[in-house]
Scaffold this motif. Sequence first.
Motif, short mmCIF file in Angstrom:
data_model
loop_
_atom_site.label_atom_id
_atom_site.label_comp_id
_atom_site.label_asym_id
_atom_site.label_seq_id
_atom_site.Cartn_x
_atom_site.Cartn_y
_atom_site.Cartn_z
N PRO A 1 8.65 16.83 2.02
CA PRO A 1 7.38 17.44 2.41
C PRO A 1 7.25 18.83 1.79
CG PRO A 1 8.91 17.39 4.26
CD PRO A 1 9.54 16.61 3.16
N SER A 2 6.05 19.15 1.33
CA SER A 2 5.81 20.45 0.71
C SER A 2 5.60 21.50 1.80
CB SER A 2 4.58 20.38 -0.18
OG SER A 2 3.45 20.20 0.64
N HIS A 3 5.50 22.72 1.38
CA HIS A 3 5.19 23.82 2.28
C HIS A 3 3.89 23.55 3.04
CE1 HIS A 3 4.76 27.96 3.68
NE2 HIS A 3 3.50 27.88 3.27
N ASP A 4 2.87 23.09 2.30
CA ASP A 4 1.58 22.79 2.94
C ASP A 4 1.69 21.67 3.97
OD1 ASP A 4 0.41 24.73 1.48
OD2 ASP A 4 -0.95 23.44 0.36
N ALA A 5 2.54 20.70 3.68
CA ALA A 5 2.71 19.58 4.60
C ALA A 5 3.29 20.08 5.92
CB ALA A 5 3.62 18.52 3.99
N VAL A 6 4.28 20.94 5.83
CA VAL A 6 4.91 21.49 7.03
C VAL A 6 3.88 22.32 7.81
CG1 VAL A 6 6.74 23.00 7.89
CG2 VAL A 6 7.20 21.45 5.99
N SER A 7 3.08 23.11 7.06
CA SER A 7 2.04 23.91 7.70
C SER A 7 1.03 23.02 8.43
CB SER A 7 1.30 24.75 6.66
OG SER A 7 2.17 25.67 6.09
N LEU A 8 0.65 21.93 7.76
CA LEU A 8 -0.34 21.03 8.34
C LEU A 8 0.17 20.43 9.65
CD1 LEU A 8 -3.11 19.64 8.02
CD2 LEU A 8 -1.93 17.79 6.85
N THR B 1 0.82 -1.21 0.00
CA THR B 1 0.00 0.00 0.00
C THR B 1 0.86 1.27 0.00
OG1 THR B 1 -0.10 -0.01 2.42
CG2 THR B 1 -1.90 -1.10 1.25
N ARG B 2 2.18 1.09 0.17
CA ARG B 2 3.06 2.25 0.35
C ARG B 2 3.09 3.14 -0.90
NH1 ARG B 2 8.35 0.15 2.39
NH2 ARG B 2 7.04 -0.43 4.16
N ALA B 3 3.25 2.53 -2.08
CA ALA B 3 3.35 3.31 -3.31
C ALA B 3 2.10 4.16 -3.52
CB ALA B 3 3.57 2.38 -4.50
N GLY B 4 0.95 3.56 -3.26
CA GLY B 4 -0.32 4.27 -3.42
C GLY B 4 -0.42 5.46 -2.49
N ILE B 5 0.02 5.26 -1.26
CA ILE B 5 -0.03 6.34 -0.27
C ILE B 5 0.89 7.49 -0.69
CG2 ILE B 5 0.58 6.96 2.11
CD1 ILE B 5 -0.32 4.06 2.88
N LEU B 6 2.08 7.14 -1.15
CA LEU B 6 3.03 8.18 -1.58
C LEU B 6 2.48 8.95 -2.77
CD1 LEU B 6 6.45 6.33 -1.18
CD2 LEU B 6 5.51 8.13 0.26
N GLU B 7 1.90 8.22 -3.74
CA GLU B 7 1.33 8.90 -4.91
C GLU B 7 0.22 9.86 -4.50
OE1 GLU B 7 2.27 9.37 -7.92
OE2 GLU B 7 3.95 8.04 -7.49
N LYS B 8 -0.59 9.40 -3.57
CA LYS B 8 -1.69 10.22 -3.08
C LYS B 8 -1.15 11.50 -2.44
CE LYS B 8 -5.95 11.03 -1.74
NZ LYS B 8 -6.93 11.40 -2.71
N LEU B 9 -0.09 11.36 -1.67
CA LEU B 9 0.51 12.52 -1.01
C LEU B 9 1.10 13.49 -2.05
CD1 LEU B 9 2.19 10.81 2.06
CD2 LEU B 9 0.33 12.46 2.12
N VAL B 10 1.64 12.93 -3.13
CA VAL B 10 2.19 13.78 -4.19
C VAL B 10 1.06 14.51 -4.91
CG1 VAL B 10 3.41 13.79 -6.41
CG2 VAL B 10 4.30 12.41 -4.52
N SER B 11 0.01 13.76 -5.27
CA SER B 11 -1.06 14.38 -6.06
C SER B 11 -1.89 15.37 -5.23
CB SER B 11 -1.97 13.31 -6.68
OG SER B 11 -2.75 12.70 -5.69
N THR B 12 -1.90 15.21 -3.92
CA THR B 12 -2.65 16.17 -3.09
C THR B 12 -1.77 17.33 -2.66
OG1 THR B 12 -2.22 14.73 -1.20
CG2 THR B 12 -4.41 14.62 -2.18
N GLY B 13 -0.50 17.27 -3.04
CA GLY B 13 0.37 18.43 -2.81
C GLY B 13 1.07 18.44 -1.46
N PHE B 14 1.10 17.32 -0.77
CA PHE B 14 1.80 17.29 0.52
C PHE B 14 3.23 16.77 0.41
CE2 PHE B 14 -2.62 17.22 2.20
CZ PHE B 14 -2.53 18.43 2.86
N LEU B 15 3.51 16.16 -0.73
CA LEU B 15 4.83 15.60 -0.95
C LEU B 15 5.31 16.06 -2.32
CD1 LEU B 15 6.42 13.72 0.91
CD2 LEU B 15 5.51 11.80 -0.34
N GLU B 16 6.58 16.41 -2.39
CA GLU B 16 7.13 16.86 -3.67
C GLU B 16 8.31 16.00 -4.07
OE1 GLU B 16 5.98 21.60 -3.30
OE2 GLU B 16 7.99 20.90 -2.83
N ARG B 17 8.33 15.68 -5.36
CA ARG B 17 9.49 14.95 -5.87
C ARG B 17 10.55 15.95 -6.31
NH1 ARG B 17 5.66 11.58 -8.33
NH2 ARG B 17 5.73 9.49 -7.47
N LYS B 18 11.74 15.79 -5.77
CA LYS B 18 12.85 16.66 -6.19
C LYS B 18 13.90 15.77 -6.84
CE LYS B 18 11.86 20.87 -4.70
NZ LYS B 18 11.48 21.16 -3.30
#
Length: 212
Positions: free
Chosen positions: A42-49, A15-32
Amino acid sequence: MPEDAERKGLGTPATRAGILEKLVSTGFLERKKNKKTVQLLPSHDAVSLITVLPEQLQSPLLTAEWEYRLGEIERGELAPEDFMAGISAMLQELVRTYRMIKGTEYLFTPPREVVGKCPRCGGDVAELQKGFFCQNEGCKFAIWKNNKWWELKRKQPTKAVVTALLKDGRAHVTGLYSEKTGKTYDATVVLEDDGKYANFKLAFDRQKGGKR
Ligand SMILES: [Zn+2]
């Protein structure tokens, strides 16, 4: 994290890949991308959350605890009603204890602009930094801005183009680059979603009087 958290259960590798993709598509995780490695940050919004979320909800221990309880239900050692009663009590306690801090909405990226309906599920498609994504949970429809097909034509799908593609299935696009001639041209781009990928193809407007 205490050692037994993972043993108690924090999802499975499946389930890990799905969770990570979800976090990317919702803007909480960024691929660099850094040379050959890709980092997930973690994105700016993730840190804020994390800043505003009650500590209890941030902890993976809570998830681990729930997973453990679900396991007990599976084995018939715990009644589902008791589990739900626990969740309900916890939520009531959280709502009692915490209140919204004024001004925190400025910590977050403003709500996403919906550009159209998803051809796959009818959900809202919204523009994010990396592309246009269906906002429905479980639906993976996406038009990426750095899509290969568009890249070859040295273009990125704009909001206006995607809006037209979602509405009419086609959009008029100017200034597409041709590798063959080195020139640019205008064409109609047609969206063909195969259920897995959003594909594009060119359609050239026929001469007047030509057969359709
Ligand atoms: Zn969808």
